[in-house]
Design a protein around this motif. Structure first.
Motif, short mmCIF file in Angstrom:
data_model
loop_
_atom_site.label_atom_id
_atom_site.label_comp_id
_atom_site.label_asym_id
_atom_site.label_seq_id
_atom_site.Cartn_x
_atom_site.Cartn_y
_atom_site.Cartn_z
N PHE A 173 0.57 -1.21 0.07
CA PHE A 173 0.14 -0.15 -0.04
C PHE A 173 0.73 1.32 -0.05
N THR A 174 0.35 2.26 -0.81
CA THR A 174 0.61 3.65 -0.65
C THR A 174 -0.27 4.24 0.00
N VAL A 175 0.02 5.28 0.89
CA VAL A 175 -0.99 6.01 1.69
C VAL A 175 -0.65 7.59 1.75
N ARG A 226 -3.75 3.59 -1.94
CA ARG A 226 -3.64 2.61 -2.88
C ARG A 226 -3.34 1.50 -2.72
N ALA A 227 -3.75 0.27 -3.04
CA ALA A 227 -3.35 -1.12 -3.15
C ALA A 227 -2.59 -1.49 -4.43
N TRP A 228 -1.47 -1.96 -4.34
CA TRP A 228 -0.58 -2.52 -5.53
C TRP A 228 -0.54 -3.85 -5.45
N ASP A 272 2.67 -4.57 3.36
CA ASP A 272 3.55 -3.44 3.67
C ASP A 272 2.99 -2.21 3.16
N ILE A 273 3.25 -0.94 4.11
CA ILE A 273 2.93 0.32 3.77
C ILE A 273 4.12 0.98 3.52
N PHE A 274 4.23 1.47 2.15
CA PHE A 274 5.51 1.82 1.44
C PHE A 274 5.63 3.28 1.21
N HIS A 275 6.59 3.62 1.50
CA HIS A 275 7.14 5.02 1.25
C HIS A 275 8.68 4.98 0.50
N VAL A 276 8.74 5.41 -0.69
CA VAL A 276 10.05 5.41 -1.52
C VAL A 276 10.81 6.76 -1.60
#
Length: 346
Positions: free
Chosen positions: A266-268, A274-276, A338-342
């Protein structure tokens, strides 16, 4: 994810397509490929959306392709056009008829249809493999490629679907672009009459699915179409009255994710939750590219919060204060939820 709904004429495939997608395309033999998209329900996305109140919430999606049915091996075989349409799919969902269809003179024979479809796919793959093998030998191609096609030919001649051949036994690299049907993940739907909607799969047919390396489930397409039109509370009561645990769409999505070995991350944020969808085992840098190619190209690191950790602490800030924010490099294997921040630089 692109899933092809396939089946012989009169199997109720288009009714299944309508039930899954909520569309109302005309049923009947022949026609053109029809496309429909299904949102993948995920309570984690619901919870994250409630927490962030974003302007947009985007769920993972499945794309269904309803491929026109033909009569199969018992009559004239599948046409080259239909075989090509099937090859274009990432995964296959075979619909078997297990109900009386007044438009057809023959009674339902799901086991026979399963065998016929399997035979069609084996023969189509064997034709491709043998022709490529002959050309590769003539051109003195890479011995690795020749060996791979020889192993594939041997398996197909023994009536062994390629999906049953492990990656240790068979290098898939040389097969890219050939669309070998027996190497596609396969889910089989046994389509029953409404009065048998709650019955489980018969053991002999389930064994046939196992032999083909396929997963299977039973449903009644008319019942599922009716369920799709109900409000959530009414739907739950109807499902219980039929003796079902949940609608077929939920079971289908779970089975498809398992077959394709898919997970969601997920990105939040305030703009979007959003789910990827990615394959299990995908590393952080490649997962970043799923979001945007710039993130993969300029990847520096990923800040990761497992969903369970987020749910326990209730916010990103609380997770950080607890010292549980994970800072991961490009080779980190992304986990489901996983909640993801790049962090990146291009």
């Amino acid at each position: 994810m692109k899933i092809g709904l396939v089946g012989f004429a009169g199997s109720g495939k288009t009714t299944v397509f309508n039930a899954m997608t909520g569309l109302g395309v005309p049923v009947g033999f022949g026609g053109e490929v029809r496309l429909g998209t299904v949102r993948v329900p995920d309570p984690r996305v619901d919870a994250l959306s409630a927490r962030y109140s974003p302007r947009k919430t985007t769920y993972a999606e499945m794309r269904f392709c309803d491929i026109p049915g033909e009569y199969g091996a018992a009559k004239k075989g599948l046409s080259p056009r239909t075989l090509q349409q099937i090859r274009e799919q990432e995964a296959l969902c075979l619909v078997l008829r297990d109900f009386e269809n007044p438009a057809l003179a023959v009674p339902p024979d799901p086991a026979g249809a399963l065998e016929a479809f399997g035979t069609e796919c084996l023969l189509a793959d064997l034709d491709i493999v043998e022709r490529r093998l002959a050309r590769a030998r003539k051109e003195r191609a890479d011995p690795v490629e020749i060996a791979a096609f020889e192993r594939a030919r041997d398996a197909l001649e023994r009536e062994r679907p390629l999906r049953n051949v492990s990656r240790d036994e068979l290098d898939r690299g040389p097969f890219r672009g050939y669309g070998l049907l027996t190497d596609r993940p396969l889910l089989v739907l046994l389509n029953r009459s409404e009065d048998r909607a709650g019955e489980t799969l018969p053991p002999d047919l389930a064994a046939g699915f196992d032999a083909m390396g396929a997963a299977g489930l039973a449903l009644s397409a008319p019942v599922e179409a009716e369920l799709a039109d109900l409000e959530p509370d009414d739907r739950a009561a109807f499902v219980e009255a039929l003796g079902l645990r949940e609608p077929a769409l939920a079971r289908f999505i779970r089975a498809a994710y398992g077959l394709l070995d898919l997970i969601s991350f997920f990105t939040v944020g305030p703009d979007e939750v959003r789910a990827w969808t990615i394959r299990r085992g995908t590393r952080a840098r490649r997962a970043a590219g799923r979001i945007h190619s710039d993130l993969e190209r300029g990847f520096i690191r990923a800040e990761v919060i497992p969903y369970e950790t987020f749910a326990t602490y209730g916010s990103e800030q609380a997770v950080k204060e607890a010292g549980l924010l994970q800072v991961e490099g490009k080779d980190y294997v992304v986990a489901d939820g996983d909640i993801f921040h790049v962090r990146f630089n291009v």
